[in-house]
Design a protein around this motif. Structure first.
Motif, mmCIF file in Angstrom:
data_model
loop_
_atom_site.group_PDB
_atom_site.id
_atom_site.type_symbol
_atom_site.label_atom_id
_atom_site.label_comp_id
_atom_site.label_asym_id
_atom_site.label_seq_id
_atom_site.Cartn_x
_atom_site.Cartn_y
_atom_site.Cartn_z
ATOM 1 N N LEU A 164 0.854 -1.180 0.000
ATOM 2 C CA LEU A 164 0.000 0.000 0.000
ATOM 3 C C LEU A 164 0.888 1.227 0.000
ATOM 4 O O LEU A 164 1.773 1.362 0.853
ATOM 5 C CB LEU A 164 -0.904 0.008 1.242
ATOM 6 N N GLU A 165 0.680 2.124 -0.965
ATOM 7 C CA GLU A 165 1.471 3.348 -1.066
ATOM 8 C C GLU A 165 0.609 4.539 -0.662
ATOM 9 O O GLU A 165 -0.517 4.682 -1.137
ATOM 10 C CB GLU A 165 1.975 3.560 -2.489
ATOM 11 N N THR A 166 1.157 5.376 0.215
ATOM 12 C CA THR A 166 0.511 6.639 0.571
ATOM 13 C C THR A 166 1.469 7.762 0.217
ATOM 14 O O THR A 166 2.589 7.498 -0.235
ATOM 15 C CB THR A 166 0.176 6.702 2.086
ATOM 16 N N ASP A 167 1.059 8.992 0.465
ATOM 17 C CA ASP A 167 1.950 10.110 0.170
ATOM 18 C C ASP A 167 3.134 10.164 1.142
ATOM 19 O O ASP A 167 4.093 10.868 0.904
ATOM 20 C CB ASP A 167 1.184 11.434 0.173
ATOM 21 N N LYS A 168 3.087 9.376 2.230
ATOM 22 C CA LYS A 168 4.153 9.408 3.228
ATOM 23 C C LYS A 168 4.952 8.109 3.334
ATOM 24 O O LYS A 168 6.141 8.145 3.610
ATOM 25 C CB LYS A 168 3.566 9.733 4.603
ATOM 26 N N ILE A 169 4.295 6.966 3.146
ATOM 27 C CA ILE A 169 4.984 5.679 3.333
ATOM 28 C C ILE A 169 4.487 4.634 2.340
ATOM 29 O O ILE A 169 3.432 4.784 1.742
ATOM 30 C CB ILE A 169 4.782 5.108 4.759
ATOM 31 N N THR A 170 5.258 3.568 2.222
ATOM 32 C CA THR A 170 4.812 2.352 1.539
ATOM 33 C C THR A 170 4.854 1.257 2.589
ATOM 34 O O THR A 170 5.855 1.090 3.278
ATOM 35 C CB THR A 170 5.736 1.994 0.360
ATOM 36 N N SER A 171 3.749 0.532 2.746
ATOM 37 C CA SER A 171 3.696 -0.523 3.750
ATOM 38 C C SER A 171 3.202 -1.816 3.116
ATOM 39 O O SER A 171 2.617 -1.809 2.035
ATOM 40 C CB SER A 171 2.797 -0.119 4.912
ATOM 41 N N GLU A 172 3.456 -2.914 3.811
ATOM 42 C CA GLU A 172 3.028 -4.225 3.341
ATOM 43 C C GLU A 172 1.981 -4.784 4.288
ATOM 44 O O GLU A 172 2.014 -4.516 5.485
ATOM 45 C CB GLU A 172 4.218 -5.192 3.276
ATOM 46 N N GLY A 173 1.054 -5.555 3.744
ATOM 47 C CA GLY A 173 0.041 -6.225 4.544
ATOM 48 C C GLY A 173 0.267 -7.720 4.501
ATOM 49 O O GLY A 173 0.519 -8.281 3.434
ATOM 50 N N ALA A 174 0.184 -8.358 5.669
ATOM 51 C CA ALA A 174 0.426 -9.799 5.762
ATOM 52 C C ALA A 174 -0.856 -10.537 6.138
ATOM 53 O O ALA A 174 -1.760 -9.964 6.751
ATOM 54 C CB ALA A 174 1.517 -10.071 6.793
ATOM 55 N N ALA A 175 -0.895 -11.810 5.809
ATOM 56 C CA ALA A 175 -2.041 -12.661 6.133
ATOM 57 C C ALA A 175 -2.074 -12.958 7.628
ATOM 58 O O ALA A 175 -1.052 -13.319 8.216
ATOM 59 C CB ALA A 175 -1.960 -13.957 5.346
ATOM 60 N N GLU A 176 -3.237 -12.801 8.236
ATOM 61 C CA GLU A 176 -3.404 -13.122 9.654
ATOM 62 C C GLU A 176 -3.594 -14.622 9.860
ATOM 63 O O GLU A 176 -3.273 -15.147 10.924
ATOM 64 C CB GLU A 176 -4.592 -12.371 10.230
ATOM 65 N N VAL A 177 -4.148 -15.288 8.856
ATOM 66 C CA VAL A 177 -4.390 -16.729 8.912
ATOM 67 C C VAL A 177 -4.066 -17.341 7.548
ATOM 68 O O VAL A 177 -3.985 -16.634 6.553
ATOM 69 C CB VAL A 177 -5.863 -17.054 9.285
ATOM 70 N N ALA A 178 -3.922 -18.647 7.515
ATOM 71 C CA ALA A 178 -3.708 -19.356 6.254
ATOM 72 C C ALA A 178 -5.060 -19.641 5.614
ATOM 73 O O ALA A 178 -6.069 -19.798 6.305
ATOM 74 C CB ALA A 178 -2.964 -20.659 6.504
ATOM 75 N N GLY A 179 -5.093 -19.688 4.284
ATOM 76 C CA GLY A 179 -6.321 -20.023 3.574
ATOM 77 C C GLY A 179 -6.273 -19.555 2.135
ATOM 78 O O GLY A 179 -5.261 -19.057 1.658
ATOM 79 N N VAL A 180 -7.376 -19.713 1.441
ATOM 80 C CA VAL A 180 -7.498 -19.299 0.038
ATOM 81 C C VAL A 180 -7.969 -17.852 0.015
ATOM 82 O O VAL A 180 -8.946 -17.492 0.676
ATOM 83 C CB VAL A 180 -8.484 -20.204 -0.724
ATOM 84 N N ILE A 181 -7.289 -17.013 -0.755
ATOM 85 C CA ILE A 181 -7.595 -15.579 -0.779
ATOM 86 C C ILE A 181 -8.566 -15.243 -1.902
ATOM 87 O O ILE A 181 -8.500 -15.805 -3.001
ATOM 88 C CB ILE A 181 -6.310 -14.732 -0.886
ATOM 89 N N SER A 182 -9.467 -14.325 -1.591
ATOM 90 C CA SER A 182 -10.416 -13.784 -2.563
ATOM 91 C C SER A 182 -10.236 -12.272 -2.577
ATOM 92 O O SER A 182 -10.623 -11.580 -1.636
ATOM 93 C CB SER A 182 -11.847 -14.150 -2.164
ATOM 94 N N ILE A 183 -9.610 -11.756 -3.621
ATOM 95 C CA ILE A 183 -9.270 -10.327 -3.713
ATOM 96 C C ILE A 183 -10.501 -9.517 -4.096
ATOM 97 O O ILE A 183 -11.209 -9.853 -5.044
ATOM 98 C CB ILE A 183 -8.119 -10.126 -4.717
#
Length: 74
Positions: free
Chosen positions: A39-58
């Motif tokens: 995720l990019e903002t005007d101040k930082i770029t950050s990453e998001g991690a999975a809280e649990v294992a499973g199949v992802i639906s974007i």
């Protein structure tokens, strides 16, 4: 029950950002703590991690704006 992947709060002055990239594809099996997106903002770029294992639906595609608290995947 599906676990929601939400954009976390990142400080008072940051309320949204651009979901710059997904590191997984829709329907992939993800492991707990695997990096899912950037995720990019005007101040930082950050990453998001999975809280649990499973199949992802974007739910929000790359290059779209996402706001704090928004569900971007299940």
């Amino acid at each position: 029950m599906a676990t929601e992947v939400k954009i976390p709060a990142m400080g008072e002055s940051i309320s949204s950002g651009i979901l710059a990239a997904w590191h997984v594809k829709d329907g992939d099996y993800v492991k707990k703590e695997q990096i899912l997106y950037e995720l990019e903002t005007d101040k930082i770029t950050s990453e998001g991690a999975a809280e649990v294992a499973g199949v992802i639906s974007i739910k929000v595609m790359a290059d779209e704006e996402a706001v704090t608290g928004q569900v971007v995947a299940l």
